[in-house]
Design a protein around this motif. Structure first.
Motif, PDB file in Angstrom:
ATOM      1  N   ALA A   1      46.341  39.048  56.076  1.00 56.25           N
ATOM      2  CA  ALA A   1      45.904  38.120  55.021  1.00 56.25           C
ATOM      3  C   ALA A   1      44.886  38.743  54.072  1.00 56.25           C
ATOM      4  O   ALA A   1      44.701  38.249  52.960  1.00 56.25           O
ATOM      5  N   ARG A   2      44.251  39.821  54.480  1.00 52.28           N
ATOM      6  CA  ARG A   2      43.285  40.488  53.602  1.00 52.28           C
ATOM      7  C   ARG A   2      43.981  41.253  52.470  1.00 52.28           C
ATOM      8  O   ARG A   2      43.362  41.558  51.458  1.00 52.28           O
ATOM      9  N   TYR A   3      45.244  41.568  52.668  1.00 47.60           N
ATOM     10  CA  TYR A   3      45.952  42.430  51.732  1.00 47.60           C
ATOM     11  C   TYR A   3      46.927  41.678  50.834  1.00 47.60           C
ATOM     12  O   TYR A   3      47.274  42.164  49.763  1.00 47.60           O
ATOM     13  N   SER A   4      47.397  40.528  51.289  1.00 45.05           N
ATOM     14  CA  SER A   4      48.391  39.803  50.495  1.00 45.05           C
ATOM     15  C   SER A   4      48.441  38.338  50.894  1.00 45.05           C
ATOM     16  O   SER A   4      48.218  37.992  52.064  1.00 45.05           O
ATOM     17  N   ASP A   5      48.735  37.492  49.920  1.00 39.39           N
ATOM     18  CA  ASP A   5      49.006  36.084  50.204  1.00 39.39           C
ATOM     19  C   ASP A   5      50.463  35.873  50.592  1.00 39.39           C
ATOM     20  O   ASP A   5      50.840  34.783  51.036  1.00 39.39           O
ATOM     21  N   HIS A   6      51.284  36.906  50.404  1.00 43.88           N
ATOM     22  CA  HIS A   6      52.717  36.796  50.674  1.00 43.88           C
ATOM     23  C   HIS A   6      53.034  37.559  51.959  1.00 43.88           C
ATOM     24  O   HIS A   6      53.345  38.747  51.940  1.00 43.88           O
TER      25      HIS A   6
ATOM     26  N   CYS B   1      48.887  43.524  44.852  1.00 45.11           N
ATOM     27  CA  CYS B   1      47.647  43.946  45.495  1.00 45.11           C
ATOM     28  C   CYS B   1      47.018  45.096  44.688  1.00 45.11           C
ATOM     29  O   CYS B   1      47.680  46.095  44.383  1.00 45.11           O
TER      30      CYS B   1
ATOM     31  N   ASN C   1      56.357  33.033  52.890  1.00 42.12           N
ATOM     32  CA  ASN C   1      55.320  32.748  53.875  1.00 42.12           C
ATOM     33  C   ASN C   1      55.310  31.296  54.327  1.00 42.12           C
ATOM     34  O   ASN C   1      54.356  30.846  54.961  1.00 42.12           O
TER      35      ASN C   1
END
Length: 354
Positions: free
Chosen positions: A91-96, A112, A236
């Motif tokens: 979750a730190r790198y992408s919302d997808h 990103c 997601n």
């Protein structure tokens, strides 16, 4: 052009056990049921794989290949805790992020900005973070789409990284064996081989009528994947396609009435799981579409009979069981399963600005 990462934890359940008990690190271990209960191997570490032990293998067969195999019952709650740690890192790198199971997921990192937007460097950092925070290793594949990213993550296992840049897609898929394509099981691979089709490059020269005649609806997927095409989005939303329960039996069932009894015992378990899922946001908006009964026979053949629009009730399941039972060819039944399929929605293709 999208940037997709597929992260696949290395022998996840076994790796958690080795992390928590270093004595296990250099001996063959497997998570699975005991030989006496006719269990199957859930996963195993790489020392065990060197002896030919594999996931979904009957425990008895695994012990024949590796008599000194250490069998562990496993601890699902411990594995879920580790999985939640890993998901928090994603979750730190992408919302997808699209989880596929406790130990693997897709990430769309197209937007990103970390590492100047380099998907390769992002994947490297994800793997470092997982190792540092959980003590577990992960393999990663980086590619322009989901299909290729998943293939890539298996190229340098364990604890590896493989990148397929857009410029390398054509050359990569040309030499990719067709048996590695999603949806190509053992029987389909055998049929492809009989037709002289072994690699993705062979599909491009195969007549379309030949593919449609032999593979029906799978022909379209074969053609697209053989060209490196996959338009699916990283989704997601927690929308399940199916839900099921099954039991490997201690002794083969030789009568239809015994199968009915086994199915009757499974039904409340599936009803309970369905009730739990129906109380989630995804479950409330995902109607049940079909039910199915699965049997695995003594010779390890298996069959599933499904029907749409059926309620999850025993009197509606018995005709499906009867049809599956008729396919046994005088074999006993070693596994009984029950499943439901959900009606899922197809995500719309997004247009990305460059």
């Amino acid at each position: 052009m999208r940037k997709i990462i597929h992260i696949d934890m290395d022998c996840f359940f076994a790796a958690v056990e080795m992390r928590d008990n270093p004595i296990l690190r250099h001996i063959p271990i497997a998570i699975g049921g005991a030989r006496q209960s006719r269990g199957v191997i859930s996963t195993c570490n790489y020392p065990a794989r060197a002896f030919g032990v594999r996931s979904a293998m009957p425990t008895g067969q695994a012990l024949k290949l590796c008599p000194h195999l250490t069998l562990l019952n496993g601890n699902m709650e411990k594995y879920r805790i580790a999985s939640r740690q890993i998901q928090a890192i994603f979750a730190r790198y992408s919302d997808h992020v699209e989880p596929l199971s406790l130990d693997e997921a897709y990430l769309d990192v197209t937007d990103c900005s970390l590492f100047q937007g380099s998907a390769t460097l992002i994947a490297q950092d994800i793997r470092r973070s997982i190792l540092r925070e959980t003590g577990l290793t992960a393999s990663a594949g980086v590619a322009p789409n989901k299909f290729l990213a998943k293939i890539a993550s298996d190229e340098n296992k364990p604890d590896g990284l493989f990148v397929i840049t857009p410029a390398k897609v054509d050359d990569f898929v040309k030499t990719l064996p067709l048996r590695r394509l999603p949806g190509v099981g053992a029987k389909t691979a055998e049929r492809l081989s009989q037709l002289g089709l072994h690699y993705c490059s062979d599909i491009s020269s195969a007549p379309l009528p030949l593919l449609v005649k032999n593979f029906g609806g799978l022909a379209d997927s074969l053609i697209k994947r053989s060209q490196g095409i996959d338009e699916r989005l990283v989704c997601n939303r927690e929308q399940r396609k199916s839900l099921g329960v099954e039991q490997t039996l201690e002794h083969d069932l030789l009568s239809y009435d015994d199968c009915v009894s086994a199915l009757t015992q499974l039904l409340p378990k599936l009803q309970q799981r369905l009730e739990h899922y129906s109380n989630t946001p995804a479950g409330r908006s995902t109607p049940m579409q079909k039910v199915g009964v699965k049997l695995k026979f003594s010779d390890f053949r298996q069959t599933t009979v499904e029907k749409q629009g059926q309620p999850l009730q025993l009197d509606h399941l018995l005709p499906l069981l009867d049809e599956a039972w008729q396919r046994r060819e005088q074999q006993g039944v070693r596994l009984v399963g029950l499943q439901i399929g959900f009606k899922t929605t197809t995500a719309q293709q997004l247009t990305l600005a460059f």
